[in-house]
Design a protein around this motif. Structure first.
Motif: not given
Length: 530
Positions: A265-282
């Motif tokens: 669960v922690a790995s899945l949440e992390t990978l999803l967050c990584v994808e999301a933060t990269d998406k909004i990273d200017p």
């Protein structure tokens, strides 16, 4: 890293004030000692922040794991037995990293990731409304629809009318006004207003308001509506707050089951967050996902060894970091040190901060994640993008994060299967360079989000000073996710002196300024290029 300290230091202060109540609230919701949440926040900032390849991601205790922690502490016979599972979970995450399991993060479609960001933004706002008005029946950091207090998200909001605290509401409104004034007006007036962030000013005003109104029965803010950091009397009582694993429980099969659950669960949440933060990273940084799993695993091992909760990268703190101008991992690391120093030196001062002021800060964070125009943008992209997006949003708001993402992903897969079967020959590369770095990439007829990882890898591996011919003559369907990857690649191509020639049925375009502009004339109901 220190070149960006002017941006990272103010951002770290904002992240600190966002993280502090969340760390405490998640520990409370997990049935764990309050200090365990602070430990996880410190480790997430300093240890994971140092090891991670993410420039703007922030790690700490996650609300998505609270239910697992709560049930596991009881089933394993105590918190010290549970810490063994946290350490083992960290080791399993390290193994995931060495096995290169981080590639899983690339297989989540853009519509689901955007739905995740929007859903989290909405849930932040909804969950903070009661705290803003001084109704604190639910701990900070909860993100599921059904709350531990027995209420649900909307019933808690409806019950506000009978539980409004005037002092909390007044300072919450003052704090929100300060934040809006800073964001919309003062930040454009001078450098001093960018160096000193609005959230810091709002918190200081909140402390002053609490101190001045203690004797005022009408406006006084009760202790139950303030941050509640454990206050040690001396060094011995401070170190007494740390817990250590009972490794004699390592032979219990249930400990290993909980460990694997935490790791997964922690790995899945992390990978999803990584994808999301990269998406909004200017700056459009791309986080190495396998290294992130290694960093998260090391963080969980360390956190478990000294009594902390499990750690993941978390979108609330990460988005607060981005929106506050954080540009490197220094802001993450400094926020960890701020947590450590503050609980040692100024816990009593922290316990004067009204929760309603922190709720006002999170309102701004939530709104920036869930702007109304995002719904319009996704709708205009057609139903194949909008349906997975809206299903993800509703799933997160009405169930929880993992359920929402799972539902959105399931719908996204069905949409793709309805559109076409998977074409395995999605990318053909010819190197006709003869030493001159001239490469031709030809896309197949059908290219979907399943191909994101491979295409991203190929583009990132291109050497400097390359002449790239990108051929889509045969391509009839190009997923929106691939277009976004190409758009991000344009940003990097300029720095790497890569010349791009786009060959399509519309003609040849030399160094296109925007792939999105090039493809925007496609029918709204389809990404068909034919």
């Amino acid at each position: 890293m220190f070149k960006t300290i002017k941006s990272d230091l103010p951002a770290s202060i904002v992240v600190f004030f966002v993280a502090l109540p969340l760390c405490l609230g998640i520990a409370l919701a997990s049935g764990a000692p309050l200090f365990s949440g602070i430990i996880a926040g410190i480790v997430g900032g300093i240890v994971v922040g140092s090891l991670s390849g993410s420039k703007i991601g922030v790690s700490g205790p996650a609300a998505g794991l609270a239910a697992i922690v709560l049930t596991s502490i009881g089933s394993l016979g105590g918190y010290q037995n549970f810490l063994v599972a946290v350490v083992l979970g960290g080791i399993i995450q390290v193994v995931f990293g060495f096995l290169k399991a981080g590639v899983i993060g690339y297989y989540f479609p853009s519509s689901v990731i955007k739905g995740m960001l929007t859903g989290i933004g909405i849930i932040i706002i909804l969950k903070q409304i009661p705290h803003f008005f001084g109704y604190d029946a639910e701990p900070e950091g909860a993100d599921s629809f059904v709350e531990t207090s027995g209420e649900n998200t909307f019933s808690a909001i409806l019950n506000i009318m009978d539980n409004i605290t005037l002092g909390s509401t007044v300072i919450g409104l003052i704090g929100l006004a300060i934040l809006l004034l800073w964001d919309k007006v003062l930040s454009k007036k001078g450098k001093i207003f960018k160096l000193i962030q609005g959230p810091l000013v709002a918190v200081v005003v909140g402390i002053i308001f609490f101190a001045l109104t203690q004797s005022n029965t009408l406006l006084a803010v009760d202790q139950s509506h303030l941050v509640s950091v454990p206050v040690p009397e001396d060094a011995a009582s401070f170190f007494g707050q740390f817990s250590f694993p009972n490794f004699s429980a390592i032979t219990n099969p249930e400990v290993w089951l909980v460990a694997f659950t935490i790791a997964l669960v922690a790995s899945l949440e992390t990978l999803l967050c990584v994808e999301a933060t990269d998406k909004i990273d200017p700056s459009k940084n791309v986080t190495p996902t396998n290294r992130e799993l290694l960093a998260q695993g090391a963080g969980n091992i360390f956190s478990g060894l000294i009594g902390g909760l499990p750690i993941t990268q978390v979108i609330v703190r990460s988005s607060a970091n981005i929106q506050s101008g954080g540009r490197s991992k220094l802001s993450t690391i400094i926020h960890g040190f701020l947590l450590l120093i503050s609980v040692i030196l100024i816990p009593r001062l922290l316990n004067m901060v009204p929760l309603s002021v922190l709720a006002a800060i999170l309102f701004i964070v939530g709104f920036k994640l869930a702007k109304p125009k995002m719904f319009k943008q996704m709708y205009l992209m057609g139903w194949k993008q909008f349906v997975p997006f809206i299903v993800t949003v509703f799933g997160i708001v009405f169930i929880d994060l993992l359920w929402g993402i799972g539902l959105g992903l399931s719908v996204g897969i069905v949409v793709v299967l309805l559109k076409s079967y998977q074409n395995s020959h999605f990318l053909h590369i010819e190197d006709n360079s003869n030493g001159n770095h001239s490469i031709k990439m030809t896309l197949a007829e059908e290219v979907t989000f399943f191909n994101k990882g491979a295409i991203l890898k190929e583009l990132d591996s291109l050497p400097r000073d390359t002449k790239l011919e990108f051929n889509i003559l045969k391509t009839r369907y190009l997923d929106n996710d691939i277009i976004e990857i190409l758009e991000d690649f344009l940003f990097k191509a300029k720095d790497r002196n890569i010349d791009i020639k786009l060959v399509s049925k519309r003609g040849i375009v030399e160094n296109p300024s925007s792939f999105i502009e090039f493809f925007k004339e496609r029918p709204k109901s389809s990404l068909s290029l034919s």
